[in-house]
Design an enzyme around this catalytic site. Sequence first.
Site, mmCIF file in Angstrom:
data_model
loop_
_atom_site.group_PDB
_atom_site.id
_atom_site.type_symbol
_atom_site.label_atom_id
_atom_site.label_comp_id
_atom_site.label_asym_id
_atom_site.label_seq_id
_atom_site.Cartn_x
_atom_site.Cartn_y
_atom_site.Cartn_z
ATOM 1 N N LYS A 263 93.637 66.545 57.351
ATOM 2 C CA LYS A 263 92.270 66.021 57.217
ATOM 3 C C LYS A 263 92.069 65.606 55.767
ATOM 4 C CE LYS A 263 87.371 67.513 57.131
ATOM 5 N NZ LYS A 263 86.367 68.521 57.541
ATOM 6 N N ASP A 268 82.643 64.935 51.727
ATOM 7 C CA ASP A 268 81.893 65.158 52.958
ATOM 8 C C ASP A 268 80.428 65.441 52.632
ATOM 9 O OD1 ASP A 268 80.972 65.728 55.461
ATOM 10 O OD2 ASP A 268 82.086 67.621 55.704
ATOM 11 N N LYS A 275 74.268 67.218 54.534
ATOM 12 C CA LYS A 275 74.325 68.626 54.138
ATOM 13 C C LYS A 275 73.233 68.906 53.106
ATOM 14 C CE LYS A 275 79.360 69.318 54.510
ATOM 15 N NZ LYS A 275 79.407 70.400 55.507
ATOM 16 N N ASP A 286 87.287 68.519 50.601
ATOM 17 C CA ASP A 286 87.414 68.427 52.056
ATOM 18 C C ASP A 286 88.654 67.630 52.486
ATOM 19 O OD1 ASP A 286 86.400 69.347 54.453
ATOM 20 O OD2 ASP A 286 85.104 67.615 54.776
ATOM 21 N N GLU A 347 82.811 65.860 61.229
ATOM 22 C CA GLU A 347 83.573 64.620 61.125
ATOM 23 C C GLU A 347 85.080 64.849 61.072
ATOM 24 O OE1 GLU A 347 82.551 66.266 58.621
ATOM 25 O OE2 GLU A 347 84.319 66.229 57.333
ATOM 26 N N ARG A 349 87.083 66.635 62.819
ATOM 27 C CA ARG A 349 87.746 66.575 64.122
ATOM 28 C C ARG A 349 87.873 65.122 64.609
ATOM 29 N NH1 ARG A 349 83.328 70.590 66.528
ATOM 30 N NH2 ARG A 349 83.345 71.155 64.327
HETATM 31 N N1 BES Z 1 83.975 70.124 55.768
HETATM 32 C C1 BES Z 1 83.147 70.912 56.601
HETATM 33 C C2 BES Z 1 83.651 72.333 56.763
HETATM 34 C C3 BES Z 1 83.591 73.219 55.537
HETATM 35 C C4 BES Z 1 82.483 74.007 55.303
HETATM 36 C C5 BES Z 1 84.663 73.298 54.691
HETATM 37 C C6 BES Z 1 82.450 74.828 54.193
HETATM 38 C C7 BES Z 1 84.631 74.127 53.589
HETATM 39 C C8 BES Z 1 83.526 74.890 53.335
HETATM 40 C C9 BES Z 1 83.045 70.298 57.997
HETATM 41 O O1 BES Z 1 83.205 68.929 58.063
HETATM 42 C C10 BES Z 1 81.697 70.626 58.527
HETATM 43 O O2 BES Z 1 80.751 70.216 57.950
HETATM 44 N N2 BES Z 1 81.669 71.376 59.612
HETATM 45 C C11 BES Z 1 80.449 71.799 60.206
HETATM 46 C C12 BES Z 1 80.571 71.628 61.700
HETATM 47 C C13 BES Z 1 79.283 71.757 62.446
HETATM 48 C C14 BES Z 1 78.348 70.615 62.098
HETATM 49 C C15 BES Z 1 79.582 71.769 63.924
HETATM 50 C C16 BES Z 1 80.230 73.260 59.845
HETATM 51 O O3 BES Z 1 81.205 74.012 59.783
HETATM 52 O O4 BES Z 1 79.086 73.630 59.609
HETATM 53 ZN ZN ZN Z 2 84.353 68.070 56.530
HETATM 54 ZN ZN ZN Z 3 81.358 67.901 57.710
#
Ligand code: BES
Ligand code: ZN
Ligand code: ZN
Length: 500
Positions: A263, A268, A275, A286, A347, A349
């Site tokens: 990835k 992000d 966010k 990310d 995103e 996935r």
């Molecule tokens: N890049 C993030 C995951 C992440 C969070 C990595 C904290 C490192 C530290 C990912 O793209 C994301 O935002 N995932 C969401 C998914 C949710 C919206 C279903 C998450 O984990 O909150």
């Molecule tokens: Zn991400």
């Molecule tokens: Zn994300």
Amino acid sequence: MQLGFIAPSAVKSGAWVVGATEGPTLLPAARKADKASGGAIHRALSVSRFTGKPAQVLEVIAPAGVQATRILLVGLGKSEDFDVNRAEGAAAAALAKLSATTEAEVSFEIDAPKGAKAKRANLAAHLAMGAKLKTYTFNHYRTKDLAEHESKLKKVTIFTDDPAAAKKAWSRCEAVAEGMFLARDLVNEPPNILFPEEFARRAKALAKLGLKVEVLGAAAMRKLGMGALLGVGQGSERESQLVVMQWQGARKKTAQPIAFVGKGVCFDSGGLSLKPGASMMGMKGDMGGGAAVMGAMRALAMRKARVNAVGVIGLVENMPDGKAQRPDDVVKSMSGQTIEVLNTDAEGRLVLADALWYAQTRFKPKFVIDLATLTGAILIALGGEHAGLFSNDDKLSERLAEAGKAVGEPVWRLPLGGGYDKLIKSKIADMKNIGGPSAGSITAAQFLQRFVVDKTPWAHLDIAGVAWQDSEQKPLIPSWGTGWGVRILDRLVEDHYEDR
Ligand code: BES
Ligand code: ZN
Ligand code: ZN
């Protein structure tokens, strides 16, 4: 920094590092140093709390009777537990002590304690590895106080009975360290510098190691039908990229390769599902999965691994402009499956769906492993200690778990199953990109599993908790980016997938 392996001799300058096991029991070199200094180590021990536990350091400055400017006695723990990881930790602990000094040279004279779990040459190589990993810095953007942040160390010497064997063991360690440094650099780089095209340029620069590197731009990906990956990038000014790296080291050029997929979300923001500010900080990292894949490919090429391996990295920037994808959009992936995008922050996935499909259909690999900073939920579950492992294959899982344990990058397997898969059913498309409020890391993995071709053995490593480190608790990781993933992949290859 200059690094050398030589037969034991008198230390003429700099720091002299010797070892003690728990007790403390001085190993022969430590006894020699004690004697030469007229018992300085014993006198220091009598007024210290040093017991020989791993990573403890006793410092004797300017001892009389020896030419070394200081003696460092490092704790090695119990002799029967002493292995290459402990050797790395011991070297890192010594260097940590020296970082507060102006010492430019250090010599390690650490004998393998009786019953230690590694060959001498390996121990020597891993002392060097610990020292090397500890010297990593990332100072490209400092214009002030550089001297304070750069290591003063110029020369590291490791004493060993068999310098030739140690050098040989070191050459593969060095390749892995270089791969880790590359991965750390990529994670540490700010997102205004390291956007998809710049990441791809850095991948291309590895062609000099004999890697074949191709870069697909947005138009090429559109032709392939990669609507899931492209949807993520469409709200950004920066063009999305797909990096394809191939290392052909197997005896047979046509031997079935192994595949790694990363990835590479260079930033992000969450997209329109933006966010909150505090959670957005750090999202330059990310692309940690992509960084690990590129670092691992570098390591394999540098040490000329006898394997055919491919690395595929999906590179995007997830931003919220007027062209950005909306929550509620439906996109079509390269596999033909449609996805209802209900949260643009899920995103990773979407990027992996197309990168995984591409890697498997083009290369028909023995297995595919993806690495991704995929979910915040994995941080809640496992913290910074283990990466989450999800897989459709017990053998691949066991091998990964073993490799991870051996190199200090442990993984913990979590379940998959039809019950979880139901949670990503969509009302209007083949699936949606989020599950419910619970089991977030598992529903993300279930989503990825839908992009595994036939019965290809697949493993997914959720590295959101381990790709970077905010605390100072990991002695071998001096920077924010950890380089997690390079070592475990390299070790997996070494143990199971190279021609003999
Ligand atoms: N890049 C993030 C995951 C992440 C969070 C990595 C904290 C490192 C530290 C990912 O793209 C994301 O935002 N995932 C969401 C998914 C949710 C919206 C279903 C998450 O984990 O909150
Ligand atoms: Zn991400
Ligand atoms: Zn994300």
